[in-house]
Design a protein around this motif. Structure first.
Motif, PDB file in Angstrom:
ATOM      1  N   VAL A   1      33.791  42.125  35.792  1.00  0.00           N
ATOM      2  CA  VAL A   1      34.823  41.649  36.718  1.00  0.00           C
ATOM      3  C   VAL A   1      34.811  42.504  37.976  1.00  0.00           C
ATOM      4  N   ALA A   2      34.825  41.823  39.127  1.00  0.00           N
ATOM      5  CA  ALA A   2      34.975  42.509  40.409  1.00  0.00           C
ATOM      6  C   ALA A   2      36.327  42.103  40.974  1.00  0.00           C
ATOM      7  N   HIS A   3      37.198  43.085  41.152  1.00  0.00           N
ATOM      8  CA  HIS A   3      38.528  42.857  41.721  1.00  0.00           C
ATOM      9  C   HIS A   3      38.428  43.050  43.232  1.00  0.00           C
ATOM     10  N   VAL A   4      38.868  42.057  43.987  1.00  0.00           N
ATOM     11  CA  VAL A   4      38.908  42.153  45.433  1.00  0.00           C
ATOM     12  C   VAL A   4      40.382  42.190  45.822  1.00  0.00           C
ATOM     13  N   LEU A   5      40.814  43.359  46.280  1.00  0.00           N
ATOM     14  CA  LEU A   5      42.209  43.605  46.620  1.00  0.00           C
ATOM     15  C   LEU A   5      42.320  43.639  48.145  1.00  0.00           C
ATOM     16  N   LEU A   6      43.042  42.677  48.690  1.00  0.00           N
ATOM     17  CA  LEU A   6      43.116  42.517  50.134  1.00  0.00           C
ATOM     18  C   LEU A   6      44.515  42.853  50.638  1.00  0.00           C
ATOM     19  N   GLY A   7      44.559  43.767  51.586  1.00  0.00           N
ATOM     20  CA  GLY A   7      45.826  44.208  52.152  1.00  0.00           C
ATOM     21  C   GLY A   7      46.135  43.516  53.466  1.00  0.00           C
TER      22      GLY A   7
END
Length: 180
Positions: free
Chosen positions: A136-142
């Motif tokens: 799993v690759a988590h892409v956390l966008l602010g």
């Protein structure tokens, strides 16, 4: 019999890749699966299979989907325990970011090469973060994520593995609905 949650990649995106829920269910059953259920029409499937190997299951489903839909449908499967752990991890990562605007999860068919993981995670900046854990690759966008170093659409390609993405809400909903 083993239960799985399968994620289908690139269906119902345009006029040529239509694969309605009823057709997905029929194809999944044709692959020898039972207890088949779908969630929304983006390729989320719960099933039970006599196949004990994830790779064998994915191959059987991909063969059945190609036959039924007429196009290739890459499939990524997780056991309920695996998906529950992914959802819990995702909630922890999201909870640690008070400024988070979006959280996408790339669900990967295979674990990516560690050098590629390091390169993708190295694109993280003060606004946007990529965290790869297993498949799993988590892409956390602010805030202002469109201007950051993390390009949501290039993560899969950079990791070099087959993947499909879902948002945090879909993954946690499926974990609650099918894995508890």
């Amino acid at each position: 019999m083993q239960s799985y949650v399968a994620f289908l990649r690139a269906i119902n995106l345009g006029p040529n890749r239509k694969f309605p829920k009823a057709e997905i269910v029929a194809a999944t059953e044709a692959a020898g699966c039972t207890d088949v259920a779908t969630h929304i029409n983006t390729g989320n499937v719960r099933l039970t299979s006599p196949l004990r190997s994830r790779a064998e299951l994915e191959t059987a489903l991909e063969t059945a989907y190609l036959e039924r839909a007429g196009f290739e449908v890459p499939t990524i499967a997780f056991t309920p325990a695996e998906l529950l752990a992914v959802a819990e991890d995702a909630l922890d990562l999201s909870g640690a970011r008070s400024d988070l605007e979006r959280h996408y999860l790339y669900l990967l068919k295979d674990e990516p090469d560690p050098e590629k993981v390091a390169a993708v995670e190295g694109r993280s900046d003060e606004v946007n973060t990529v965290v790869v854990r297993g498949r799993v690759a988590h892409v956390l966008l602010g805030p202002g994520y469109a201007a950051g170093n993390v390009d949501l659409y290039k993560v899969e390609k950079a990791l070099g593995v087959v993947a499909t993405n879902r948002n945090l809400n879909v993954v946690t909903t499926l974990a609650r609905k099918w894995c508890s």
